[in-house]
Design a protein around this motif. Structure first.
Motif, PDB file in Angstrom:
ATOM      1  N   ILE A 357       0.840  -1.208   0.000  1.00 13.87           N
ATOM      2  CA  ILE A 357       0.000   0.000   0.000  1.00 13.87           C
ATOM      3  C   ILE A 357       0.877   1.260   0.000  1.00 13.87           C
ATOM      4  O   ILE A 357       0.575   2.246  -0.680  1.00 13.87           O
ATOM      5  CB  ILE A 357      -0.968  -0.028   1.203  1.00 13.87           C
ATOM      6  CG1 ILE A 357      -2.041  -1.102   0.976  1.00 13.87           C
ATOM      7  CG2 ILE A 357      -1.609   1.346   1.440  1.00 13.87           C
ATOM      8  CD1 ILE A 357      -2.901  -1.410   2.202  1.00 13.87           C
ATOM      9  N   ASN A 361       0.798   3.978  -3.111  1.00 10.76           N
ATOM     10  CA  ASN A 361       0.380   5.360  -2.879  1.00 10.76           C
ATOM     11  C   ASN A 361       1.566   6.329  -2.793  1.00 10.76           C
ATOM     12  O   ASN A 361       1.375   7.507  -2.503  1.00 10.76           O
ATOM     13  CB  ASN A 361      -0.460   5.442  -1.607  1.00 10.76           C
ATOM     14  CG  ASN A 361      -1.801   4.734  -1.750  1.00 10.76           C
ATOM     15  OD1 ASN A 361      -2.716   5.273  -2.372  1.00 10.76           O
ATOM     16  ND2 ASN A 361      -1.906   3.528  -1.215  1.00 10.76           N
ATOM     17  N   ALA A 396      -4.129   5.709   1.581  1.00  6.03           N
ATOM     18  CA  ALA A 396      -3.431   4.584   2.212  1.00  6.03           C
ATOM     19  C   ALA A 396      -4.059   4.258   3.570  1.00  6.03           C
ATOM     20  O   ALA A 396      -4.212   3.086   3.933  1.00  6.03           O
ATOM     21  CB  ALA A 396      -1.945   4.916   2.379  1.00  6.03           C
TER      22      ALA A 396
END
Lengths: 456, 456
Positions: A357, A361, A396
């Motif tokens: 993640i 991001n 996120a």
């Protein structure tokens, strides 16, 4: 709430100086440590000394339909005590009476005592209050009760609710009730004491806490391992917890190791992919056997280096390093604090998923964890003046909570939902539980005056 | 409830045989082990297998405004599952699925499993479910959750609520909710899991429990002391608990020693005024030090004889003797079971006071106690066919609860209020807490269908 109520009647009902309207002081009570950009400004600040003071303030607020924000030390990091425009903030910071009763092995504390102060007072009598949030030197017992705070030793010794025997609580209409007491077992009536622990100030204001104390912890041995990858370290966690229940089992990833090393310069391995800090407090040969088992588990999972010590100062240095991670990472930028927890076998997948993640991001996420109980704190770093980065950080933030839910876990293990996570609570618990929550809230606080905007 | 509802629609909605209306079978479900003379007769008995079965039954009852009595194994001894005329009894006895998950160290159990069965299944994997009511071989996990049951090891290892991580609960309208889960820490939302543990079936029907398991207990050493008087023994309890936290610390007075000896003929000291059975499970030298400390405390408080053993069979014999006290005393007549608890320093005054109440009311009261946590079970013996003696027993029953309240204690430490103690709950908790209880009850069960007559 209609026209601005006349605060002079509130001031007159309480001791001189207890009600504050000075804008400079009020502005210091807008934010808690979550630094919610949407923080309002308190209508007034009340700093009561006694349960009766709290009752007076709550009755005045109920009469004038003024919402109340209850504030402990402001350290939940979930925005639980962020000020709201038009609401009175009741700060418990001056409610600082504490007595230790060695006969019943209990502490009776007002909410404004810091966790560390309760620990220290208990220790003077050879007793121990175990729950130990990393912020224990600056967080208050009242806030610990509101969030059902955890900490490092909870993997073996449990969380705040496990130590709360009794409460005094001021309800939304100003009545004060006593729940539980110094008896160690109590099945009389609904378990109301437990209902208030972790209720984030939604159902009442805790004005006194009776805490169970236990004999002082035996001295602990510490084992530190540095690992090539987060995966190796999280597998070592399972290798330990499937065999024993350590007294501590903490995780730091590379970003947090380096942030702490930047701040403390204590010689941590900057090249490590992850580090684990474990403790055993089992006495004598049993402790030695646990240490050996932890060392073996670390090595078999690929630890590059394993170091053990029974020296108290050395042990404390590593525990301090772990506790310092949040302030250390905070020096890199503003933080969005995650507090996601999963059933233990899902820990490696959670930590791997957080890494993905972060990459997706394009944000830095430093991960620390109370790994032994599956509770992790991914710390999402961002610059609040960079709108694009802030948006990516927020994305996120949601994705990590969704990941924890998909792994059968929770969006918050010990900090509470507050304001920052309330958009995600329904995804975890479902519509029926949200409705049940609202039912209980309106039964106990029909006008919705207590901590509006938190959790619901 | 208006006219008698048509049970055939309930039978048709569930599997064949799941709804019972045979009067002979129904009569076996009138009483629980409290033998409440006011027991009614169930309108019907439902023995569901699944959560969905429970939902079907509850929805039918809600639609027809038929009250529901939920029944586990019927062993609370507080009359929690006594039948009520016109109410459906839902017995969870056939809900017996159980899985042990070694990865998360949890047990997921339907409510009908016995406590001993959960312990045994955990032990097969080297794990331990600590709560151990004396009735552990015949009481169910569902009932344990309903009463927040305790037991002998709770002095060190806590009570049922400390081990409940998650629940599935069928609410009064038939919806099923999942609360908590396998994660060890969870601060997401109000602490609803804890609200249902110890709620005596007033707020919902528990259909699945997720229990935390811990590593198997180390082998224990047992110390048995016989004392000239109950006062000497209760002072020895304080001498131990002010220094260490034993793994067990049980008390029996002369009447219970003799009743057990009558039944088991194991050579207990019939001349003793009281007996204590303590255990230490600390490993190695730490355990030896605890045993020595217990022996010294017993001797210095006047124990006539002190005996220690690390032999498992010998230890179990003494634990078994203590557990056998209730059935042994039951052979002397009908019992009113007290479950009063006090803060530990008040234990000697409580036990002395019970002796005086027995003399005042001319009834036999055998006292056993989980002394290490201040939780006592005065067993009031009477002949239900002797109206005068029964009246005196009932008077003593109330006086003992009043005494416990006056000492800052509770009317029930682990069995629940049920029907038998509800007249005394208000004296303990006060009007405001009773009102709070009623508010929660009506929020979750507005028609008052769940366990009417229990607690409120």
């Amino acid at each position: 709430m209609s026209a601005r109520p006349d605060l002079s009647t509130l001031s007159a009902a309480l001791a001189p100086g207890m009600v504050v309207t000075d804008p400079d002081i009020l502005s210091a009570y807008r934010y808690d440590r979550a630094n919610d950009p949407d923080a309002g400004t308190p209508l007034a600040l009340v700093r009561p000394l006694t349960t009766e003071d709290v009752q007076t303030a709550v009755r005045w607020c109920a009469e004038h339909r003024v919402p109340i924000i209850t504030r402990g030390a402001g350290t939940s990091l979930s925005g639980g005590s962020t000020a709201v425009d038009g609401a009175v903030t009741i700060s418990t910071e001056k409610m600082r009476n504490l007595t230790i009763d060695t006969g019943t092995r209990t502490a009776v504390s007002q909410p404004g005592m810091l966790n560390a102060e309760v620990k220290a007072a208990a220790a003077e009598h050879g007793l121990w209050y175990p729950p130990d949030p990393s912020s224990f030197e600056i967080c208050s017992i009242g806030g610990n009760v509101a969030t059902n705070a955890g900490g490092l030793c909870c993997v073996k010794y449990g969380v705040t609710t496990d130590y709360v025997l009794g409460l005094q609580v001021v309800l939304a209409d100003g009545r004060a009730v006593r729940l539980g007491g110094k008896q160690l077992k109590d099945s009389a009536g609904l378990p109301l004491t437990k209902l208030f622990v972790g209720s984030e100030g939604l159902l009442g204001i805790v004005t006194e806490v009776t805490l169970r104390l236990i004999p002082q912890q035996a001295s602990a041995c510490t084992v530190v391992g540095s690992f090539p990858s987060v995966r190796a370290a999280s597998e070592a966690v399972l290798a330990v917890t499937s065999q024993i229940r350590p007294a501590m089992l903490e995780f730091m990833d590379s970003a947090s190791i380096n942030a702490v090393e930047d701040m403390l310069k204590m010689g941590l391995d900057r090249e490590a992919g992850a580090m684990l800090v474990a403790q055993s407090d089992a006495p004598g040969p049993a402790g030695a056997a646990e240490v050996e088992l932890i060392e073996a588990a670390f090595s078999s999972c690929g630890a590059a280096e394993v170091f053990s010590t029974s020296d108290a100062a050395e042990s404390e240095a590593f525990t301090h390093a772990r506790r310092a991670a949040i302030p250390a990472v905070e020096r890199m930028g503003s933080l969005l604090l995650e507090d996601v927890g999963v059933p233990l076998p899902a820990l490696p997948d959670l930590i791997d998923g957080v890494e993905a993640i972060a990459a997706d991001n394009r944000v830095v996420i430093a991960v620390i964890a109370h790994a032994g109980d599956g509770n992790t704190h991914p710390l999402i770093v961002h610059d609040p003046n960079d709108a694009d980065e802030t948006a990516r950080a927020n994305a996120a933030f949601g994705q990590i909570m969704a990941l924890a839910i998909s792994l059968g876990g929770t969006i918050t293990g010990e900090h509470g939902v507050g304001r920052l996570k309330k958009g995600y609570l329904r995804d975890q618990v479902g519509d029926d539980v949200m409705e049940l929550t609202a039912l209980l809230k309106s039964a106990l606080d029909p006008d919705g005056l207590l901590n509006p905007g938190v959790l619901l």
